[in-house]
Design an enzyme around this catalytic site. Structure first.
Site, PDB file in Angstrom:
ATOM      1  N   ASN A 102       0.810  -1.229   0.000  1.00  0.00           N
ATOM      2  CA  ASN A 102       0.000   0.000   0.000  1.00  0.00           C
ATOM      3  C   ASN A 102       0.844   1.280   0.000  1.00  0.00           C
ATOM      4  O   ASN A 102       0.362   2.338  -0.371  1.00  0.00           O
ATOM      5  CB  ASN A 102      -1.020  -0.012   1.140  1.00  0.00           C
ATOM      6  CG  ASN A 102      -0.366  -0.055   2.497  1.00  0.00           C
ATOM      7  OD1 ASN A 102       0.771  -0.481   2.634  1.00  0.00           O
ATOM      8  ND2 ASN A 102      -1.084   0.385   3.509  1.00  0.00           N
ATOM      9  N   CYS A 156      -3.026   1.307   6.683  1.00  0.00           N
ATOM     10  CA  CYS A 156      -3.064   0.734   8.025  1.00  0.00           C
ATOM     11  C   CYS A 156      -3.698   1.709   9.007  1.00  0.00           C
ATOM     12  O   CYS A 156      -4.298   1.311   9.989  1.00  0.00           O
ATOM     13  CB  CYS A 156      -1.660   0.374   8.473  1.00  0.00           C
ATOM     14  SG  CYS A 156      -0.497   1.721   8.276  1.00  0.00           S
ATOM     15  N   GLU A 216       5.075  -4.192  12.363  1.00  0.00           N
ATOM     16  CA  GLU A 216       4.024  -3.177  12.267  1.00  0.00           C
ATOM     17  C   GLU A 216       2.866  -3.800  11.517  1.00  0.00           C
ATOM     18  O   GLU A 216       3.016  -4.186  10.364  1.00  0.00           O
ATOM     19  CB  GLU A 216       4.526  -1.945  11.490  1.00  0.00           C
ATOM     20  CG  GLU A 216       5.507  -1.086  12.246  1.00  0.00           C
ATOM     21  CD  GLU A 216       4.914  -0.450  13.489  1.00  0.00           C
ATOM     22  OE1 GLU A 216       3.669  -0.324  13.584  1.00  0.00           O
ATOM     23  OE2 GLU A 216       5.681  -0.116  14.394  1.00  0.00           O
ATOM     24  N   GLU A 234       8.600   2.938  14.375  1.00  0.00           N
ATOM     25  CA  GLU A 234       9.413   3.267  13.211  1.00  0.00           C
ATOM     26  C   GLU A 234       9.570   4.776  13.139  1.00  0.00           C
ATOM     27  O   GLU A 234       8.896   5.515  13.844  1.00  0.00           O
ATOM     28  CB  GLU A 234       8.721   2.778  11.937  1.00  0.00           C
ATOM     29  CG  GLU A 234       8.316   1.329  12.044  1.00  0.00           C
ATOM     30  CD  GLU A 234       8.568   0.539  10.803  1.00  0.00           C
ATOM     31  OE1 GLU A 234       9.747   0.379  10.438  1.00  0.00           O
ATOM     32  OE2 GLU A 234       7.602   0.085  10.199  1.00  0.00           O
TER      33      GLU A 234
HETATM   34  P1  NAP Z   1       0.814  -9.236   4.112  1.00  0.00           P
HETATM   35  O1  NAP Z   1       0.005 -10.145   3.318  1.00  0.00           O
HETATM   36  O2  NAP Z   1       1.069  -9.562   5.527  1.00  0.00           O
HETATM   37  O3  NAP Z   1       2.187  -9.063   3.337  1.00  0.00           O
HETATM   38  C1  NAP Z   1       3.236  -8.244   3.786  1.00  0.00           C
HETATM   39  C2  NAP Z   1       4.537  -8.762   3.231  1.00  0.00           C
HETATM   40  O4  NAP Z   1       4.848 -10.031   3.818  1.00  0.00           O
HETATM   41  C3  NAP Z   1       4.505  -8.995   1.730  1.00  0.00           C
HETATM   42  O5  NAP Z   1       5.748  -8.686   1.176  1.00  0.00           O
HETATM   43  C4  NAP Z   1       4.242 -10.483   1.659  1.00  0.00           C
HETATM   44  O6  NAP Z   1       4.554 -11.082   0.437  1.00  0.00           O
HETATM   45  C5  NAP Z   1       5.090 -10.980   2.784  1.00  0.00           C
HETATM   46  N1  NAP Z   1       4.754 -12.319   3.270  1.00  0.00           N
HETATM   47  C6  NAP Z   1       3.614 -13.024   3.113  1.00  0.00           C
HETATM   48  N2  NAP Z   1       3.715 -14.228   3.709  1.00  0.00           N
HETATM   49  C7  NAP Z   1       4.946 -14.287   4.252  1.00  0.00           C
HETATM   50  C8  NAP Z   1       5.642 -15.269   4.999  1.00  0.00           C
HETATM   51  N3  NAP Z   1       5.099 -16.442   5.317  1.00  0.00           N
HETATM   52  N4  NAP Z   1       6.904 -14.988   5.411  1.00  0.00           N
HETATM   53  C9  NAP Z   1       7.485 -13.819   5.123  1.00  0.00           C
HETATM   54  N5  NAP Z   1       6.872 -12.850   4.394  1.00  0.00           N
HETATM   55  C10 NAP Z   1       5.622 -13.083   3.971  1.00  0.00           C
HETATM   56  O7  NAP Z   1       0.208  -7.766   4.098  1.00  0.00           O
HETATM   57  P2  NAP Z   1      -0.316  -6.971   2.824  1.00  0.00           P
HETATM   58  O8  NAP Z   1      -1.624  -7.539   2.432  1.00  0.00           O
HETATM   59  O9  NAP Z   1       0.744  -6.857   1.815  1.00  0.00           O
HETATM   60  O10 NAP Z   1      -0.525  -5.512   3.440  1.00  0.00           O
HETATM   61  C11 NAP Z   1      -1.667  -5.133   4.121  1.00  0.00           C
HETATM   62  C12 NAP Z   1      -1.466  -5.198   5.610  1.00  0.00           C
HETATM   63  O11 NAP Z   1      -0.356  -4.395   5.991  1.00  0.00           O
HETATM   64  C13 NAP Z   1      -2.622  -4.633   6.385  1.00  0.00           C
HETATM   65  O12 NAP Z   1      -2.914  -5.458   7.479  1.00  0.00           O
HETATM   66  C14 NAP Z   1      -2.124  -3.295   6.847  1.00  0.00           C
HETATM   67  O13 NAP Z   1      -2.763  -2.796   7.990  1.00  0.00           O
HETATM   68  C15 NAP Z   1      -0.713  -3.567   7.086  1.00  0.00           C
HETATM   69  N6  NAP Z   1       0.074  -2.329   7.088  1.00  0.00           N
HETATM   70  C16 NAP Z   1       0.550  -1.891   8.288  1.00  0.00           C
HETATM   71  C17 NAP Z   1       1.255  -0.712   8.367  1.00  0.00           C
HETATM   72  C18 NAP Z   1       1.806  -0.251   9.687  1.00  0.00           C
HETATM   73  O14 NAP Z   1       2.764   0.497   9.684  1.00  0.00           O
HETATM   74  N7  NAP Z   1       1.253  -0.644  10.816  1.00  0.00           N
HETATM   75  C19 NAP Z   1       1.503   0.024   7.202  1.00  0.00           C
HETATM   76  C20 NAP Z   1       0.995  -0.437   5.995  1.00  0.00           C
HETATM   77  C21 NAP Z   1       0.283  -1.634   5.954  1.00  0.00           C
HETATM   78  P3  NAP Z   1       3.381 -11.150  -0.698  1.00  0.00           P
HETATM   79  O15 NAP Z   1       3.222  -9.772  -1.200  1.00  0.00           O
HETATM   80  O16 NAP Z   1       3.888 -12.087  -1.707  1.00  0.00           O
HETATM   81  O17 NAP Z   1       2.149 -11.664  -0.017  1.00  0.00           O
END
Ligand code: NAP
Ligand code: MG
Length: 500
Positions: free
Chosen positions: A152, A284, A250, A463
């Site tokens: 995102n 997020c 995060e 962060e």
């Molecule tokens: P995600 O599915 O958890 O993916 C995040 C990253 O982790 C991606 O690069 C993903 O690869 C990778 N990943 C997936 N499975 C993994 C595994 N088993 N081991 C290691 N890495 C793995 O999250 P998303 O859908 O991309 O992003 C949305 C989420 O991020 C939301 O929950 C949002 O709230 C959160 N977010 C939090 C913040 C904050 O600062 N708190 C900021 C922005 C977003 P793939 O892309 O291949 O799945």
């Protein structure tokens, strides 16, 4: 033929040893191909970690001000290329151009700040309890850091982990989200041009389970810095924590924007529209729950519906657009499924709830959606939808508003609209969140202040700003004795009593 993009390992652009690539497309026009990207596996990860480990000593010994100068050079290139980088982000990820500009600007601001940290990176100098002795702390890098990011904020996210990690003397391997590898490739082209030495920063693209998990599990990794979903974060905490690696997580949010009965309602509604629907709600920190005093709720909902009706959904490259597409087909289905869940739970669907792809050329578009009269325990009021859906919960008075705002597993961001300073300050004191905004929506953090959340949003780290320096360094406590005799800290008075 779509262009093929490579991994960046040890200072070289290389194909994956799997020989496989995957196709990345534009979410506004899914038949427009962005490019073919490397579908990396464990052996690519191993090569990247090995390169990072090899580069560690030399980089760690490079004076921090010089590391900062390289980051400053990269930052200047980000400034020069900001318009084209913003366009890259919009094509790949969908959000509107100004929003993508903000994404690049976040990387720029982080670069500016962290370049300066090269000449700061303070430790403490404190009086010793013994005579003729200096006591101080200095900072060492943690070592080889795995950086795993979501889609995102395709440029800001890698940058605001990379820059502090690098200025602190760590070497890194980045695994960007599979949906936004292009922004990461662009950032790495800049790092290379800016003179980041071979092996110091490495990029492997691919899927979470195939490239991300082996990276987390690799014995050469000293620290994992992850932003993403709670589910994946928990998994990483277990696997990396089991090996006593540093882990910084995060994760999600279900952020409440509270409207008290004395609020400036126009301001609150304008804030809710921005907080809820910019980046199509895929933030997020999105204002995904509106906790509204019952006495003003009808007015707020009415004004929201009016504001939402005026939002233009479409391609983010079109300057008229307010709300771009969702990131992919799976997210579109997920967001739509939550609309069904909300209706089944008995919340009132006021406006939206429709897929708009057919009218808009097949992209993953969803109409801004508003639920009213939700109860705080409904799934649409508890779970992160990560789309353009706002859930209104009506409450009686400040105390209930705060209890409802605090009543989820997450604790990232919260906002309060009121004109009364005392009520505002009471809310600030009671809200269990890492970020609190008064008379502003739940989004809009600044790079020189700590960013992160409480409860299931994180694991105690922050962060950005100096908090990031804490995260990416080990503290070394140093005693310099010039007494010419053996001084035994616990035994020789005057102050005695040291722990070890
Ligand atoms: P995600 O599915 O958890 O993916 C995040 C990253 O982790 C991606 O690069 C993903 O690869 C990778 N990943 C997936 N499975 C993994 C595994 N088993 N081991 C290691 N890495 C793995 O999250 P998303 O859908 O991309 O992003 C949305 C989420 O991020 C939301 O929950 C949002 O709230 C959160 N977010 C939090 C913040 C904050 O600062 N708190 C900021 C922005 C977003 P793939 O892309 O291949 O799945
Ligand atoms: Mg894509």
């Amino acid at each position: 033929m779509a262009e093929t993009y490579l991994n960046y390992i040890g200072g070289h652009w290389v194909p994956s040893s799997t020989g496989e690539t995957y196709r990345n497309t534009n979410p506004a026009r899914p038949d427009e191909v962005i490019g073919e990207f490397q579908r990396s596996g464990p052996s690519d990860v191993d090569a990247a970690v090995t390169a990072a480990a090899r580069a560690q000593d030399e980089w760690r010994r490079t004076p921090a001000p010089l590391r900062g100068e390289i980051i400053a050079r990269a930052t200047r290139m980000l400034v020069e290329r900001k318009p084209e980088l913003a366009e890259t982000i919009t094509r790949e990820m969908g959000k509107v151009l100004v929003d993508s500009g903000y994404d690049v600007q976040g990387a720029i601001t982080s670069g500016e700040y962290m370049a300066g940290e090269g000449r700061r990176m303070f430790g403490d100098t404190v009086p010793s309890g013994l005579p003729n002795r200096l006591a101080m702390t200095v900072r060492d890098p943690v070592g080889v850091v795995a950086i795993i990011t979501p889609w995102n904020l395709p440029m800001l996210m890698p940058a605001w982990k990379l820059f502090p990690a690098l200025v602190c003397g760590n070497t890194v391997v980045v695994k960007p989200a599979e949906d936004t590898p292009h922004a990461a490739v662009r950032l790495f082209q800049i790092l290379e041009e800016a003179g980041v030495p071979p092996g110091v920063a490495n990029l492997v693209t691919g899927y979470g389970p195939e490239a991300g998990q082996p990276l987390v599990d690799h014995p050469g990794i000293d620290m994992v810095s992850f932003t993403g979903s709670r589910t994946v974060g928990k998994q990483i905490a277990v696997s990396a924590g089991g090996e006593l690696k540093h882990v910084s997580l995060e994760m999600g949010g279900k952020n409440a924007l509270i409207v008290l009965d004395d609020a400036d309602l126009d301001e609150a509604v304008t804030g809710a529209l921005w907080g809820g629907f910019s980046t199509a709600g895929q933030r997020c920190t999105a204002s995904s729950r509106l906790v509204v005093d019952r006495r003003v709720a009808d007015k707020v909902v009415e004004a929201l519906v009016e504001g939402m009706s005026a939002l233009v959904v479409g391609d983010g490259l079109d300057p008229e657009t307010n709300v771009g597409p969702l990131i992919n087909a799976k997210q579109l289905e997920r967001v739509h499924a939550y609309t069904g869940i909300g209706v089944d739970e008995g919340a009132e669907l006021v406006i939206g709830g429709e897929k708009l792809g057919d009218e808009l050329g097949g992209g993953y578009f969803y109409s801004p959606t508003l639920f009213d009269h939700a109860s705080p325990d409904m799934r649409i009021a508890q779970e992160e939808i990560f789309g353009p859906t706002i859930t209104v919960i009506r409450v009686d008075g400040d105390e209930e508003a705060i209890a409802v705002a605090n009543g989820t597993r997450y604790g990232l961001s919260a906002a309060v609209y009121t004109r009364d300073t005392a009520r505002a300050l009471r809310a600030v004191a009671e809200l269990k969140a890492g970020l609190v905004y008064l008379n502003a929506p739940t989004i809009g953090s600044e790079i020189h202040l700590p960013f992160g959340g409480t409860k299931d949003t994180g694991n105690g780290h922050r962060e950005s700003g100096t908090a990031a320096i804490e995260q990416f360094t080990e503290t070394k406590t140093v005693f310099l004795d010039y007494s010419g005799t053996l001084q035994r800290a616990h035994i020789d008075e005057p102050t005695g009593d040291a722990p070890a």
